[in-house]
Design a protein around this motif. Sequence first.
Motif, PDB file in Angstrom:
ATOM      1  N   THR A   1      38.419  93.047 -22.815  1.00 42.56           N
ATOM      2  CA  THR A   1      38.021  92.136 -21.752  1.00 42.56           C
ATOM      3  C   THR A   1      36.612  91.616 -22.017  1.00 42.56           C
ATOM      4  O   THR A   1      35.715  92.379 -22.386  1.00 42.56           O
ATOM      5  CB  THR A   1      38.064  92.860 -20.396  1.00 42.56           C
ATOM      6  OG1 THR A   1      39.351  93.440 -20.224  1.00 42.56           O
ATOM      7  CG2 THR A   1      37.792  91.908 -19.268  1.00 42.56           C
ATOM      8  N   ALA A   2      36.422  90.329 -21.798  1.00 41.68           N
ATOM      9  CA  ALA A   2      35.124  89.704 -22.063  1.00 41.68           C
ATOM     10  C   ALA A   2      34.067  90.167 -21.058  1.00 41.68           C
ATOM     11  O   ALA A   2      34.346  90.300 -19.865  1.00 41.68           O
ATOM     12  CB  ALA A   2      35.261  88.193 -22.007  1.00 41.68           C
ATOM     13  N   ILE A   3      32.877  90.383 -21.559  1.00 49.27           N
ATOM     14  CA  ILE A   3      31.750  90.764 -20.710  1.00 49.27           C
ATOM     15  C   ILE A   3      31.128  89.494 -20.153  1.00 49.27           C
ATOM     16  O   ILE A   3      30.783  88.573 -20.892  1.00 49.27           O
ATOM     17  CB  ILE A   3      30.721  91.569 -21.514  1.00 49.27           C
ATOM     18  CG1 ILE A   3      31.345  92.884 -21.961  1.00 49.27           C
ATOM     19  CG2 ILE A   3      29.453  91.794 -20.709  1.00 49.27           C
ATOM     20  CD1 ILE A   3      30.517  93.647 -22.962  1.00 49.27           C
TER      21      ILE A   3
ATOM     22  N   ASP B   1      36.425  89.618 -13.904  1.00 48.84           N
ATOM     23  CA  ASP B   1      37.124  90.133 -12.720  1.00 48.84           C
ATOM     24  C   ASP B   1      36.173  90.916 -11.814  1.00 48.84           C
ATOM     25  O   ASP B   1      36.250  90.820 -10.593  1.00 48.84           O
ATOM     26  CB  ASP B   1      38.300  91.023 -13.120  1.00 48.84           C
ATOM     27  CG  ASP B   1      39.454  90.230 -13.708  1.00 48.84           C
ATOM     28  OD1 ASP B   1      39.512  88.994 -13.478  1.00 48.84           O
ATOM     29  OD2 ASP B   1      40.278  90.840 -14.410  1.00 48.84           O
ATOM     30  N   GLU B   2      35.285  91.680 -12.407  1.00 49.67           N
ATOM     31  CA  GLU B   2      34.364  92.510 -11.620  1.00 49.67           C
ATOM     32  C   GLU B   2      33.289  91.702 -10.901  1.00 49.67           C
ATOM     33  O   GLU B   2      32.697  92.192  -9.940  1.00 49.67           O
ATOM     34  CB  GLU B   2      33.697  93.552 -12.519  1.00 49.67           C
ATOM     35  CG  GLU B   2      34.653  94.601 -13.020  1.00 49.67           C
ATOM     36  CD  GLU B   2      34.037  95.517 -14.053  1.00 49.67           C
ATOM     37  OE1 GLU B   2      34.209  96.732 -13.921  1.00 49.67           O
ATOM     38  OE2 GLU B   2      33.391  95.002 -15.002  1.00 49.67           O
TER      39      GLU B   2
END
Length: 181
Positions: free
Chosen positions: A2-4, A117-118
Motif C-alpha cells: 500500500t502506498a504511503i 485509506d488511513e
Amino acid sequence: MTAIAAMEILIKLKDVKPAVSRKLIVPATIRYDQLHVLIQLAFGWTNSHLYSFQPAHQHGVEYTAYMDDMGISGVTQIPAERAYVYPDLQQGEVVYTYDFGEDWKHIVMLKRTLTFDEISDVQVPSCTWNRGTNRAEDGRPAEAALPFNQKNLNERMALWSRAGEQMIRADDLGLMPEIDW
C-alpha cells in the motif's frame, strides 16, 4: 504494498523545561523548506531567522535556505527545496535548528506512516497532539510568546495546504500570528 501518503512526526524542542513538543501529520512528499514553515506555525514563531536540518545518519550534510558562500568546514550544504524529509526520517532522527543566535534545536522523529485509506478523514497537514506552550523568539521572556492553540494551528495548516508554492513564505499569506513588538 500500500502506498504511503503521510507521516506522523514528533518534533521536540531540545533543552527546554517544561518540555515543548508537537505531533504533526504531514505529506510523505514534504520537502525540508516546507517542513520548516510547518514547524514555524506549530511553535508560534515568525519565520524571521535562518534555519537548517541535519539528518543524524548523514554527518556533515545540512539542508538550508541559506547557502554560506564561505563554506562551513566539513559541511555540505544542500538547498532545502531540493530534498525530501521522508527518506532521511526512515533512517533516523533529523535535527532542525532555527535562529542561529538563539540556537533553537528540535529533534524530528518519524512515529509512523499512513496510507491513503488511513488519512481519508484526516486533515493533512495537521497537529494531532501537543505538549507545552510556545516559546518566545529572540531571547525575549517566555511571557512574550503567544499561547499555543491547536485549533488555530490546524486552521493555519489548512490554509497552508491550499497555498501551492506560496506555502514556503507563510509570512506573506497571513498565516503567521500578528506580533506586537
